[in-house]
Design a protein around this motif. Structure first.
Motif, PDB file in Angstrom:
ATOM      1  N   GLY A  14      -4.300  -1.209  -3.906  1.00 18.32           N
ATOM      2  CA  GLY A  14      -4.222  -0.722  -5.277  1.00 18.32           C
ATOM      3  C   GLY A  14      -3.195  -1.438  -6.133  1.00 18.32           C
ATOM      4  O   GLY A  14      -3.503  -1.884  -7.247  1.00 18.32           O
ATOM      5  N   PRO A  15      -1.945  -1.608  -5.664  1.00 21.19           N
ATOM      6  CA  PRO A  15      -0.921  -2.277  -6.486  1.00 21.19           C
ATOM      7  C   PRO A  15      -1.171  -3.760  -6.706  1.00 21.19           C
ATOM      8  O   PRO A  15      -0.453  -4.391  -7.482  1.00 21.19           O
ATOM      9  CB  PRO A  15       0.367  -2.073  -5.666  1.00 21.19           C
ATOM     10  N   THR A  16      -2.159  -4.343  -6.022  1.00 25.02           N
ATOM     11  CA  THR A  16      -2.394  -5.781  -6.160  1.00 25.02           C
ATOM     12  C   THR A  16      -3.465  -6.108  -7.199  1.00 25.02           C
ATOM     13  O   THR A  16      -3.757  -7.278  -7.425  1.00 25.02           O
ATOM     14  CB  THR A  16      -2.829  -6.387  -4.810  1.00 25.02           C
ATOM     15  N   LEU A  27      -6.556 -10.507  -8.562  1.00 26.05           N
ATOM     16  CA  LEU A  27      -5.931  -9.992  -7.356  1.00 26.05           C
ATOM     17  C   LEU A  27      -4.631 -10.751  -7.123  1.00 26.05           C
ATOM     18  O   LEU A  27      -4.620 -11.982  -7.136  1.00 26.05           O
ATOM     19  CB  LEU A  27      -6.887 -10.208  -6.184  1.00 26.05           C
ATOM     20  N   VAL A  28      -3.514 -10.037  -6.933  1.00 24.72           N
ATOM     21  CA  VAL A  28      -2.223 -10.679  -6.687  1.00 24.72           C
ATOM     22  C   VAL A  28      -2.235 -11.312  -5.296  1.00 24.72           C
ATOM     23  O   VAL A  28      -2.559 -10.653  -4.307  1.00 24.72           O
ATOM     24  CB  VAL A  28      -1.073  -9.665  -6.798  1.00 24.72           C
ATOM     25  N   VAL A  29      -1.875 -12.611  -5.222  1.00 26.80           N
ATOM     26  CA  VAL A  29      -1.950 -13.331  -3.948  1.00 26.80           C
ATOM     27  C   VAL A  29      -0.625 -13.972  -3.546  1.00 26.80           C
ATOM     28  O   VAL A  29      -0.584 -14.740  -2.580  1.00 26.80           O
ATOM     29  CB  VAL A  29      -3.056 -14.414  -3.994  1.00 26.80           C
ATOM     30  N   SER A  30       0.468 -13.680  -4.261  1.00 25.29           N
ATOM     31  CA  SER A  30       1.767 -14.229  -3.863  1.00 25.29           C
ATOM     32  C   SER A  30       2.874 -13.273  -4.273  1.00 25.29           C
ATOM     33  O   SER A  30       2.690 -12.448  -5.183  1.00 25.29           O
ATOM     34  CB  SER A  30       2.004 -15.601  -4.511  1.00 25.29           C
ATOM     35  N   PRO A  31       4.053 -13.368  -3.643  1.00 19.71           N
ATOM     36  CA  PRO A  31       5.168 -12.483  -3.997  1.00 19.71           C
ATOM     37  C   PRO A  31       5.643 -12.658  -5.434  1.00 19.71           C
ATOM     38  O   PRO A  31       6.278 -11.771  -5.991  1.00 19.71           O
ATOM     39  CB  PRO A  31       6.266 -12.884  -3.003  1.00 19.71           C
ATOM     40  N   THR A  32       5.349 -13.825  -6.044  1.00 22.11           N
ATOM     41  CA  THR A  32       5.759 -14.062  -7.430  1.00 22.11           C
ATOM     42  C   THR A  32       4.816 -13.409  -8.433  1.00 22.11           C
ATOM     43  O   THR A  32       5.017 -13.520  -9.635  1.00 22.11           O
ATOM     44  CB  THR A  32       5.819 -15.566  -7.730  1.00 22.11           C
ATOM     45  N   GLN A  67       6.583  -8.990  -5.305  1.00 23.36           N
ATOM     46  CA  GLN A  67       5.377  -8.271  -5.698  1.00 23.36           C
ATOM     47  C   GLN A  67       4.463  -8.068  -4.490  1.00 23.36           C
ATOM     48  O   GLN A  67       4.211  -9.016  -3.743  1.00 23.36           O
ATOM     49  CB  GLN A  67       4.637  -9.079  -6.769  1.00 23.36           C
ATOM     50  N   PRO A  68       3.952  -6.844  -4.252  1.00 21.05           N
ATOM     51  CA  PRO A  68       2.943  -6.677  -3.195  1.00 21.05           C
ATOM     52  C   PRO A  68       1.757  -7.604  -3.443  1.00 21.05           C
ATOM     53  O   PRO A  68       1.322  -7.774  -4.585  1.00 21.05           O
ATOM     54  CB  PRO A  68       2.530  -5.206  -3.334  1.00 21.05           C
ATOM     55  N   PRO A 118       2.575 -14.435 -13.867  1.00 19.15           N
ATOM     56  CA  PRO A 118       3.303 -13.791 -14.963  1.00 19.15           C
ATOM     57  C   PRO A 118       4.533 -14.595 -15.348  1.00 19.15           C
ATOM     58  O   PRO A 118       5.092 -15.334 -14.540  1.00 19.15           O
ATOM     59  CB  PRO A 118       3.688 -12.424 -14.380  1.00 19.15           C
ATOM     60  N   GLN A 119       4.944 -14.434 -16.604  1.00 15.73           N
ATOM     61  CA  GLN A 119       6.147 -15.107 -17.102  1.00 15.73           C
ATOM     62  C   GLN A 119       7.146 -14.082 -17.618  1.00 15.73           C
ATOM     63  O   GLN A 119       6.839 -13.366 -18.561  1.00 15.73           O
ATOM     64  CB  GLN A 119       5.772 -16.096 -18.202  1.00 15.73           C
TER      65      GLN A 119
END
Length: 437
Positions: free
Chosen positions: A5-7, A30-35, A94-95, A87-88
């Protein structure tokens, strides 16, 4: 499923063409890295647009009333229709979803869990739905059945929660439709178990996260490919139902030519596997391209060739594909009403241009603008303006700016049309518009 969910993110992309047409599209990500880097699966049409059309990026977190977060494009992957947006400033921790444990897509009718986002009218709320691998589309795309039409899928999981793929938005028919649309609102769930299965996507994601740039596309150096009809296969001693691709030409100093592959050879296999047939000839050629691009630059590959009624195997080392026209530097001038780009390998090869030819290619003409009125055509190579030589986009910008500063009534363009036709055209400037590019 709390892990995923958080990704989830919605990526909002602002587009603008050279002549001022604007559009805003939203795709799931979909978030794929800690950044916080987000992998966004987009449509074929969006990937075919010049990179200069992408003006701004924003990321939206579900459940936060659509508040945007500034972002920038980090990398693209043309094989899988993916954009990587960060993101900037980048996030601190980040999960994210790792593709290391990716598995193959289940068989038809097997259940899938779709972790996606409801569309913008519903605030991009997360949705967790159960679907099934459905009917085949063409030869390597499958629908996901049983999902609501107001949900746009992003991540596809097996019943035990392991990643099996990424859904892709349904394809729009024309770029005009794309510009007129506000982005996918749901439906069109597609997974590609052979073309873009999770195990093949994983290296692409890993490369983008690690290198933060476009993944080089491998190439063997063949052109003018055609699918051989059944009767042609039979005439040359092949079985009628075999999939064979006829080589139109090989490119000097590239792997195929170095390995000994020739024009008029039949490609019948790649790396130990026969070629796959698509629903159309174009799709068959696309499947061939995908099979090559799933390898990496520098890898060895074996191409099976049919020549003189015998199968022959040629081992070659894949090299990086030349720059494409969508990634070539571009420039637009509103006074002239045209956009140009640098010459690329494909221009030179298909038109058999001498290596000494320099100039910029007319990529777009504003309707009824000075350039179109003067009868310039898309594809013309502009070589001189008022006898000043144009070598690339940089020199085009500089020379046009200097000439327009003189407030002329017209400019004389010397262009190369086709392979060898030299054309001189006088571009008359609209009154009152000679004050700058």
């Amino acid at each position: 499923m709390r892990l995923y969910g958080p990704t989830l993110r919605a990526a909002r992309i602002a587009l603008e063409t050279e002549d001022g047409k604007r559009a805003e599209v939203v795709f799931p990500g979909l978030v794929v890295s800690p950044t916080g880097m987000v992998m966004v699966a987009v449509s074929d049409e969006l990937m075919s647009y010049p990179r200069g059309y992408f003006r701004t990026f924003e990321l939206i977190r579900p459940g936060e009333d659509g508040r945007p977060e500034p972002a920038r494009l980090i990398a693209t992957n043309d094989l899988f229709n993916l954009l990587f947006v960060e993101p900037q400033p980048p996030a601190a921790s980040q999960p994210f979803v790792a593709f290391n444990d990716a598995v193959e897509v289940p068989d038809a009718a097997q259940p899938l869990i779709c972790i996606g986002l409801l569309d913008r009218s519903l605030g991009y709320r997360p949705t967790f739905e159960i679907g099934r691998v459905g009917a085949a589309i063409g030869s390597d795309e499958f629908t996901i059945s049983g999902l609501p039409t107001d949900a746009t899928g992003t991540l596809l999981l097996s019943a035990d929660g392991r990643v099996v793929g990424v859904s892709r938005p349904s394809t729009l028919t024309t770029p005009e439709d794309f510009l007129a649309d506000i982005g996918p609102s749901g439906g069109g769930f597609i997974v590609q178990p052979r073309g873009t299965r999770a195990s093949a996507v994983a290296p692409a994601v890993e490369f983008a996260v690690r290198e933060r740039c476009d993944r080089p596309e491998p190439w063997i150096g063949v052109a003018g490919l055609q699918v051989a009809p059944a009767e042609v296969c039979e005439a040359f001693g092949l079985e009628r139902d075999i999939v064979a691709i006829i080589v139109g030409a090989t490119v000097d100093n590239y792997p195929a030519a170095k390995a000994g592959i020739r024009a008029k050879d039949f490609i019948i296999g790649f790396d130990g596997s026969p070629l796959r047939r698509g629903a159309t000839e174009d799709e068959t050629l696309t499947l061939w391209t995908r099979s090559v691009r799933q390898k990496r630059v520098g890898d060895e590959a074996v191409v099976d060739i049919w020549r003189d009624r015998k199968r022959q195997a040629f081992t070659l080392q894949l090299t990086e594909s030349p720059l494409s026209d969508t990634k070539a530097p571009r420039a637009f001038n509103a006074v002239l009403g045209l956009a140009v780009r640098d010459l690329v390998f494909r221009d030179r090869f298909e038109r058999r241009l001498d290596p000494s030819v320099r100039g910029v290619v007319v990529a777009h003409l504003v309707q009824s603008g000075p350039a179109e009125t003067a009868e310039l055509r898309e594809g013309d190579v502009v070589q001189r303006i008022d006898e000043r030589s144009i070598t690339d986009v940089g020199s085009f910008r500089r020379i046009v700016e200097e000439k327009l500063a003189e407030k002329p009534s017209d400019l004389v363009f010397s262009v190369l049309r086709g392979r060898s036709q030299q054309v001189i055209l006088r571009v008359e400037l609209h009154a009152g518009r000679g004050d700058g590019p």
